[in-house]
Design an enzyme around this catalytic site. Structure first.
Site, PDB file in Angstrom:
ATOM      1  N   GLU A  25       0.842  -1.194   0.000  1.00 48.36           N
ATOM      2  CA  GLU A  25       0.000   0.000   0.000  1.00 48.36           C
ATOM      3  C   GLU A  25       0.877   1.244   0.000  1.00 48.36           C
ATOM      4  O   GLU A  25       2.040   1.213   0.423  1.00 48.36           O
ATOM      5  CB  GLU A  25      -0.897  -0.003   1.248  1.00 48.36           C
ATOM      6  CG  GLU A  25      -1.882   1.148   1.317  1.00 48.36           C
ATOM      7  CD  GLU A  25      -2.879   0.992   2.462  1.00 48.36           C
ATOM      8  OE1 GLU A  25      -3.781   1.844   2.565  1.00 48.36           O
ATOM      9  OE2 GLU A  25      -2.764   0.026   3.235  1.00 48.36           O
ATOM     10  N   ASN A 172     -12.433  -1.240  -0.979  1.00 48.06           N
ATOM     11  CA  ASN A 172     -11.693  -1.817   0.143  1.00 48.06           C
ATOM     12  C   ASN A 172     -12.281  -1.315   1.455  1.00 48.06           C
ATOM     13  O   ASN A 172     -12.526  -0.113   1.620  1.00 48.06           O
ATOM     14  CB  ASN A 172     -10.216  -1.395   0.072  1.00 48.06           C
ATOM     15  CG  ASN A 172      -9.485  -1.705   1.374  1.00 48.06           C
ATOM     16  OD1 ASN A 172      -9.113  -2.837   1.626  1.00 48.06           O
ATOM     17  ND2 ASN A 172      -9.303  -0.702   2.221  1.00 48.06           N
ATOM     18  N   GLU A 173     -12.527  -2.230   2.361  1.00 45.08           N
ATOM     19  CA  GLU A 173     -13.027  -1.886   3.698  1.00 45.08           C
ATOM     20  C   GLU A 173     -14.134  -0.842   3.629  1.00 45.08           C
ATOM     21  O   GLU A 173     -14.121   0.177   4.336  1.00 45.08           O
ATOM     22  CB  GLU A 173     -11.883  -1.439   4.611  1.00 45.08           C
ATOM     23  CG  GLU A 173     -10.899  -2.558   4.895  1.00 45.08           C
ATOM     24  CD  GLU A 173      -9.913  -2.245   6.015  1.00 45.08           C
ATOM     25  OE1 GLU A 173      -9.951  -1.128   6.568  1.00 45.08           O
ATOM     26  OE2 GLU A 173      -9.106  -3.136   6.346  1.00 45.08           O
ATOM     27  N   TYR A 247      -6.288  -8.970  11.548  1.00 45.04           N
ATOM     28  CA  TYR A 247      -4.938  -8.735  12.047  1.00 45.04           C
ATOM     29  C   TYR A 247      -4.784  -9.325  13.446  1.00 45.04           C
ATOM     30  O   TYR A 247      -5.713  -9.268  14.258  1.00 45.04           O
ATOM     31  CB  TYR A 247      -4.628  -7.238  12.102  1.00 45.04           C
ATOM     32  CG  TYR A 247      -4.433  -6.602  10.750  1.00 45.04           C
ATOM     33  CD1 TYR A 247      -3.193  -6.619  10.121  1.00 45.04           C
ATOM     34  CD2 TYR A 247      -5.498  -5.996  10.082  1.00 45.04           C
ATOM     35  CE1 TYR A 247      -3.005  -6.040   8.869  1.00 45.04           C
ATOM     36  CE2 TYR A 247      -5.317  -5.406   8.836  1.00 45.04           C
ATOM     37  CZ  TYR A 247      -4.073  -5.431   8.237  1.00 45.04           C
ATOM     38  OH  TYR A 247      -3.891  -4.858   7.003  1.00 45.04           O
ATOM     39  N   GLU A 303      -5.792  -9.169   3.668  1.00 48.02           N
ATOM     40  CA  GLU A 303      -5.022  -8.460   4.690  1.00 48.02           C
ATOM     41  C   GLU A 303      -4.955  -9.339   5.932  1.00 48.02           C
ATOM     42  O   GLU A 303      -5.985  -9.626   6.548  1.00 48.02           O
ATOM     43  CB  GLU A 303      -5.631  -7.090   5.024  1.00 48.02           C
ATOM     44  CG  GLU A 303      -5.504  -6.074   3.897  1.00 48.02           C
ATOM     45  CD  GLU A 303      -5.942  -4.671   4.292  1.00 48.02           C
ATOM     46  OE1 GLU A 303      -5.809  -4.321   5.496  1.00 48.02           O
ATOM     47  OE2 GLU A 303      -6.408  -3.929   3.402  1.00 48.02           O
ATOM     48  N   GLN A 352       2.372  -6.168   5.549  1.00 47.33           N
ATOM     49  CA  GLN A 352       2.530  -5.866   4.127  1.00 47.33           C
ATOM     50  C   GLN A 352       3.906  -6.336   3.667  1.00 47.33           C
ATOM     51  O   GLN A 352       4.700  -6.816   4.477  1.00 47.33           O
ATOM     52  CB  GLN A 352       2.339  -4.385   3.866  1.00 47.33           C
ATOM     53  CG  GLN A 352       0.906  -3.905   4.133  1.00 47.33           C
ATOM     54  CD  GLN A 352       0.688  -2.444   3.743  1.00 47.33           C
ATOM     55  OE1 GLN A 352       1.499  -1.780   3.133  1.00 47.33           O
ATOM     56  NE2 GLN A 352      -0.471  -1.939   4.163  1.00 47.33           N
TER      57      GLN A 352
END
Length: 501
Positions: A25, A172-173, A247, A303, A352
């Protein structure tokens, strides 16, 4: 002693290489300084791409790269990142650090990077603040061959031939930074936007990825799937995948904890939270099964990884963190879970790639180090494009508190493209070694080779000591015959066994 049982004749599914995908990103030093430098920077590069980093990524056999975000994707306007670099628009990266984004890394540079790494391309489109026309024209710009306004513009900018886009994310999101939408609203927008992600070249399909849930928001999955599949005219290609973001952070969002200074309790808490991935995949899959019984839509875990407090003295918006043996275990556990669910999980992208969160590579000027996570990926690459084999491992619960008890071992086993059986095993204990008897049913194991990543739980690589953690040869095994192998797996380690029958 524990047993690992393998049935080489029972194939349970195909492991897509994309399960070992990556994510980059416009965030901190992930792209700028990490992947991309000025051609006159003094750092060896090819068309701006760091040669040392590209060579390291090629060694991993990176299968796919997701770009440009993340939250950045839904405020990214692709036309700002094409044309002469000196005339590209500058903007403030409001999500990550409040720094100036000069758009010197755009569509052409991303395609160049993927071509150098030899990986597939996963482009995330702007649904949150972008228009249908903008997304449609981006796809045309990248993939149309012939006479059209966008194809002509691409040629004007120095690239006559179209590129192949393998995956396209529609937002995204969008439940959060991508627009704070309810699931039904997003589902209807998805139906509209995806219509204009056209396959311009016969035989080349762009896989369309819908925005999926944040962690255990099962209502989001239900709402999007119901909205998108409530049509008798649904055809394959309307939706090829739906994302999932999760996460691992040991202390929660407010106090995520240090990447390098942690206790045994935090070690087990981190691994216990990592294992929640298994529950998430199973429960989201159960919802998807109601609307997609044929499993045409894949779960795309685009992610995942550890998220700690950033390193002291660094910009908190850059999300730069170190990477220890604990992260190696997190990587091994997750990759084993993805393998085991390969019938539904079709891609996973660690967050990432460089200098951000659970990165596989860290850079400092012209220096570069490979993290423990990098070395785990390097061992697991033998699972890419392999056939998942039926396997089972005996375990016991371990931990220092009742709340975070974890199994002492996890595993996955595949039949690789090289004809060998590849078993990857993680030892979640930070203090105990375990003997494991590997039993390959109705077989004779003729040859064995082993690799290991491990060490004391805080061990990590630094720019001063870049090889504290590396892949080492694993020799602590004894071939007993009749398909049985006795191994001793050290505490806090990940091993890979390659067996020739």
């Amino acid at each position: 002693m524990f047993k690992l049982c393998i049935n080489p004749k029972s194939h349970k599914g195909h492991i897509n290489p994309e399960l070992q995908g990556h994510f980059a990103e416009h965030l901190g030093r992930g792209i700028y300084e990490g992947l991309y430098v000025k051609e006159d920077s003094g750092i060896e590069n090819i068309n701006g791409m760091r040669k040392d980093v590209v060579d390291a990524l090629k060694e991993l056999k990176v299968p796919v790269l997701r770009w440009p975000g993340g939250c950045f994707a839904d405020e990214y306007h692709w036309k700002d990142g094409i044309g002469p670099k000196e005339s590209r628009k500058k903007m403030i990266n409001t999500h990550w650090g409040g720094v100036v984004e000069d758009n010197s890394f755009g569509t052409h540079e991303f395609m160049e990077l993927c071509d150098q790494v030899s990986c597939k391309k996963y482009v995330n489109g702007n649904l949150g603040s972008g228009t249908v026309q903008e997304m449609s024209e981006w796809v045309e710009y990248m993939t149309f061959e012939g006479v059209s306004p966008m194809a002509d513009l691409r040629e004007k900018n120095g690239h006559k031939n179209p590129w192949k886009v393998d995956y396209f994310g529609v937002g995204n999101e969008n439940w959060g930074c991508g627009g704070n939408m309810p699931p039904e609203f997003y589902g209807n927008l998805y139906r509209r936007y995806q219509t204009y992600i056209r396959d311009y070249k016969q035989g080349e399909h762009i896989n369309k990825i819908a925005c999926g849930a944040n962690v255990d928001d099962y209502n989001w999955t239900e709402g999007v799937m119901k909205t998108c599949f409530d049509s008798p005219a649904w055809l394959h290609g309307f939706m090829d995948g739906i994302s999932l973001h999760y996460y691992t952070h040991p202390g929660g969002w407010e106090n995520k904890g240090s990447a390098t200074d942690f206790t045994e309790e935090e070690w087990y808490r981190t691994l216990g939270k990592t294992l929640f991935m298994e529950t998430l995949i199973s429960k989201h899959q159960a919802i998807m099964d109601k609307y997609d019984k044929e499993h045409k839509v894949g779960i795309i875990v685009d992610e995942w990884g550890t998220w700690y407090d950033c390193e002291p003295g660094t910009n908190p918006g850059f999300l730069y963190q170190q990477n220890t043996i604990r992260d190696a275990l997190v990587a091994g556990i997750n990759l084993n879970i993805f393998n085991k669910h390969c019938d539904r999980v079709k891609m996973a992208n660690i967050a990432q790639m460089i200098n951000v969160l659970q990165a596989v590579i860290l850079t400092d000027g012209e220096k570069m180090i490979k993290t423990p996570t990098y070395h785990v990926f390097n061992m697991y690459k033998y699972h890419q494009d392999a056939e998942l084999l039926e396997s089972f491992i005996e375990t016991k619960e371990i931990g220092v508190t009742e709340e975070y008890q974890v199994p002492n071992l996890t595993e996955s086993v595949s039949l690789g493209t090289d004809g060998k059986i590849h078993a990857t095993v993680t030892n979640l204990s930070c203090t105990e070694d375990y003997e494991v008897k590997v039993m390959v049913a109705d077989s004779e194991v003729k040859e064995i080779a082993g690799q290991i990543v491990g060490g004391e739980m805080h061990l990590h690589n630094t720019f001063e000591e870049p090889e504290n953690v590396v892949v080492k040869e694993f020799k602590d095994y004894n071939n007993l015959g009749n398909g049985e192998i006795l191994i001793k797996i050290p505490a806090s380690s990940v091993i890979h066994l390659a067996m020739t029958l």
